[in-house]
Design a protein around this motif. Structure first.
Motif, PDB file in Angstrom:
ATOM      1  N   ILE A  18     -14.935  12.230   9.564  1.00 36.24           N
ATOM      2  CA  ILE A  18     -13.976  11.420   8.782  1.00 36.24           C
ATOM      3  C   ILE A  18     -13.110  10.560   9.710  1.00 36.24           C
ATOM      4  N   VAL A  21     -15.181   7.633  10.906  1.00 37.84           N
ATOM      5  CA  VAL A  21     -15.385   6.630   9.855  1.00 37.84           C
ATOM      6  C   VAL A  21     -14.097   5.825   9.651  1.00 37.84           C
ATOM      7  N   LYS A  22     -12.970   6.514   9.586  1.00 41.69           N
ATOM      8  CA  LYS A  22     -11.683   5.817   9.402  1.00 41.69           C
ATOM      9  C   LYS A  22     -11.390   4.917  10.597  1.00 41.69           C
ATOM     10  N   THR A  27     -13.662   3.500   4.492  1.00 41.54           N
ATOM     11  CA  THR A  27     -13.018   4.534   3.683  1.00 41.54           C
ATOM     12  C   THR A  27     -14.009   5.646   3.328  1.00 41.54           C
ATOM     13  N   PRO A  28     -13.763   6.884   3.813  1.00 41.74           N
ATOM     14  CA  PRO A  28     -14.673   7.986   3.460  1.00 41.74           C
ATOM     15  C   PRO A  28     -14.219   8.711   2.186  1.00 41.74           C
ATOM     16  N   HIS A  29     -15.181   9.152   1.387  1.00 40.53           N
ATOM     17  CA  HIS A  29     -14.893   9.955   0.193  1.00 40.53           C
ATOM     18  C   HIS A  29     -15.698  11.230   0.306  1.00 40.53           C
ATOM     19  N   VAL A  30     -15.001  12.342   0.466  1.00 41.73           N
ATOM     20  CA  VAL A  30     -15.697  13.619   0.637  1.00 41.73           C
ATOM     21  C   VAL A  30     -15.939  14.232  -0.732  1.00 41.73           C
ATOM     22  N   ILE A  39     -20.501  12.774   2.255  1.00 40.60           N
ATOM     23  CA  ILE A  39     -19.394  11.824   2.447  1.00 40.60           C
ATOM     24  C   ILE A  39     -19.914  10.435   2.077  1.00 40.60           C
ATOM     25  N   VAL A  41     -19.321   6.488   2.042  1.00 41.98           N
ATOM     26  CA  VAL A  41     -18.509   5.583   2.846  1.00 41.98           C
ATOM     27  C   VAL A  41     -18.505   4.198   2.201  1.00 41.98           C
TER      28      VAL A  41
END
Ligand code: PEP
Ligand code: MN
Length: 342
Positions: A18, A21-22, A27-30, A39, A41
């Motif tokens: 995460i 990625v940030k 923007t990551p979404h778990v 995740i 992205v």
């Protein structure tokens, strides 16, 4: 892009991914399921493509959501591209364009003879190789510039659009000086320097699918040309290598609708190099039009038994003419048109 994590992934590993990625501005979404965590992205995928996420501990698989090609894609342009080949001929619209002629330009008289026949039968583009990609270095390599001059003379005299292969990036200007459409042969589909060179010119390019390339590979190669500023690209399915040995190559007919779904570019079928035998050419040509191809590239020779190359797959003018009439019916039945003068 979706990052699928391993079942045994740790919280520390998830945090590491995460943070990465940030750090790339995405923007990551778990999403944690009973068995797996993934995740998602959001953001431009290009930065992630060059980041080897598969190498991160805890990552099992990375699935891109967007196709890697952009300018050639249907998302980029919803409507079909119609490409002007010159002399009033356009490809990609309702009209089917048939390109026909000898594999190799042999001499001016013979080229004139074949060109008159293919024109009479309804072809609007004259093909003829001047630089030939031969499997053996001892086979005839083509007439080079002299062949291009013959092609231009015959094309101008009969009002036919001309097409010929360019094999070497050093010859792009020469070929572009003499012909209306430049052909990139299947063996050069991934010659990226050559693709960049034809991307910088203002003439249409016919890009043939490599014999061991996927449709997506072909579209990536087309992307090279479009990204150089040349949007006049026509794709060509000419058969791929498979275990089947009844034909020279296997015509991948599904490449036509698949390409149409993925891209706005026109696609034509070359039944001659797919079949390798003239007796199979009509069936493959008809299948190509029925499947939605925008045109055909067919080898025609007045004396195939004396042809310098590919005589075995060349149609004699009478058979070509007969085929054109049959194709007209097929074109009409799928809402297309073949040359109205036949
Ligand atoms: C050709 O069309 O002349 C040719 C050599 O075809 P391919 O590149 O598909 O083998
Ligand atoms: Mn040939």
């Amino acid at each position: 892009m979706i990052i699928v994590l391993k079942p045994e992934v740790t919280e520390a590993q998830i945090k590491h991914i995460i943070d990465k990625v940030k750090g790339l501005g995405l923007t990551p979404h778990v999403s944690k399921g009973a068995e797996r965590t993934i995740i998602g992205v959001i953001g431009p995928e290009d930065v992630l493509r060059v980041t080897p996420l598969e190498a991160f501990p805890g990552v099992e698989n990375v699935i891109p959501v967007l196709a890697p090609f952009r300018l050639v894609s249907r998302e980029f342009r919803k409507e079909d591209s119609v490409i002007d080949l010159g002399k009033g001929i356009k490809i990609g619209g309702k009209e089917i364009v048939v390109m026909a002629g000898p594999c190799t330009i042999e001499n001016i008289d013979n080229l004139f003879e074949i060109a008159r026949e293919v024109k009479k039968a309804g072809a609007t583009v004259l093909r003829g190789g001047a630089f030939k990609p031969r499997t053996s270095p001892y086979s005839f390599q083509g007439l080079g510039k002299a062949g291009l001059q013959m092609l231009r003379e015959v094309g101008n005299e009969l009002g036919l659009v001309t097409i010929s292969e360019v094999m070497d990036s050093r010859d792009v200007d020469l070929v572009a000086e003499y012909v209306d459409v430049l052909q990139i042969g299947c063996r050069n589909m991934q010659n990226f320097n050559l693709l960049k060179e034809v991307g910088a010119i203002k003439k249409p390019v016919l890009l043939k699918r490599g014999m061991a390339s996927t449709v997506k590979d072909m579209l990536m190669s087309a992307e090279y040309i479009l990204s150089g500023g040349n949007f006049s690209v026509i794709l060509c399915e000419r058969g791929i290598r498979t275990f089947e040995d009844s034909t020279r190559n296997t015509l991948d007919i599904s490449a036509v609708p698949v390409t149409k779904q993925l891209s706005h570019l026109p696609i034509i079928v070359d039944p001659s190099h797919a079949a390798g035998k003239w007796g199979l050419v009509p069936s493959l040509a008809k299948a190509g039009i029925a499947a939605g191809a925008d045109g055909l590239l067919i080898e025609v020779h007045n004396r195939p038994e004396e042809a310098v190359s590919d005589g075995a797959q060349s149609l004699i003018p009478e058979r070509f003419s007969e085929l054109m009439l049959q194709l007209k019916g097929i074109a009409n039945s799928v809402g297309r048109k073949l040359n109205e003068n036949i």
